[in-house]
Scaffold this active site. Sequence first.
Site, PDB file in Angstrom:
ATOM      1  CB  THR A  92      -4.210   2.990  -2.367  1.00  0.00           C
ATOM      2  OG1 THR A  92      -4.968   3.801  -1.438  1.00  0.00           O
ATOM      3  CG2 THR A  92      -5.079   2.633  -3.566  1.00  0.00           C
ATOM      4  CG  HIS A 145      17.402  12.859   9.194  1.00  0.00           C
ATOM      5  ND1 HIS A 145      17.083  13.226   7.911  1.00  0.00           N
ATOM      6  CD2 HIS A 145      18.536  12.126   9.112  1.00  0.00           C
ATOM      7  CE1 HIS A 145      17.976  12.722   7.076  1.00  0.00           C
ATOM      8  NE2 HIS A 145      18.872  12.042   7.784  1.00  0.00           N
TER       9      HIS A 145
HETATM   10  C1  RB5 Z   1     -11.402   0.358  -0.648  1.00  0.00           C
HETATM   11  O1  RB5 Z   1     -12.013  -0.007  -1.848  1.00  0.00           O
HETATM   12  C2  RB5 Z   1     -10.284   1.344  -0.887  1.00  0.00           C
HETATM   13  O2  RB5 Z   1     -10.781   2.543  -1.358  1.00  0.00           O
HETATM   14  C3  RB5 Z   1      -9.485   1.546   0.387  1.00  0.00           C
HETATM   15  O3  RB5 Z   1      -9.007   0.322   0.821  1.00  0.00           O
HETATM   16  C4  RB5 Z   1      -8.270   2.441   0.267  1.00  0.00           C
HETATM   17  O4  RB5 Z   1      -7.499   2.098  -0.835  1.00  0.00           O
HETATM   18  C5  RB5 Z   1      -8.518   3.883   0.367  1.00  0.00           C
HETATM   19  O5  RB5 Z   1      -7.600   4.710   0.392  1.00  0.00           O
END
Ligand code: RB5
Length: 143
Positions: free
Chosen positions: A67, A133
């Site tokens: 993510t 900024h």
């Molecule tokens: C891995 O499964 C996932 O949790 C990691 O890549 C990330 O998204 C964590 O923030």
Amino acid sequence: MKIGIGCDHAGFLLKEKVIGYLRVFFGEPHDYGVLNEDAADYPDVAHPLSRDVHEGKLSFGILICGTGNGMAMTANKYAGVRAALCWNEEIASLARKHNNANVLVLPGRFISRETGINTVKAFLQTDFEGGRHERRVSKIRIT
Ligand code: RB5
């Protein structure tokens, strides 16, 4: 320009593509791993890269996990790091222009490789605008 790059297992495939791009246009980056898709803990990679940005050993860092959130949370624990989670060119460009971000974080499981490369390109080719900024960025502090 010294660039470091790192990922966990969820960011490995995109990291390899980004390294290919960096080699051609910016020279060989310092690869903080991981080196395969075996399960890995993102802080183990984010900490050494972020420490090197904080200490001025790197001009920019690029971190990739699933993510992007885990990498961004870890990187932003360092006073000298301004890590920005970006998922397209415009956000990456604004992270440089407005926030003087020095670590780009990509969500490897949510963007295509093409978008990932274009996001890296926009980040590295855009300068900080300064001015109002600069004042705002100077108010970002670790408490
Ligand atoms: C891995 O499964 C996932 O949790 C990691 O890549 C990330 O998204 C964590 O923030």
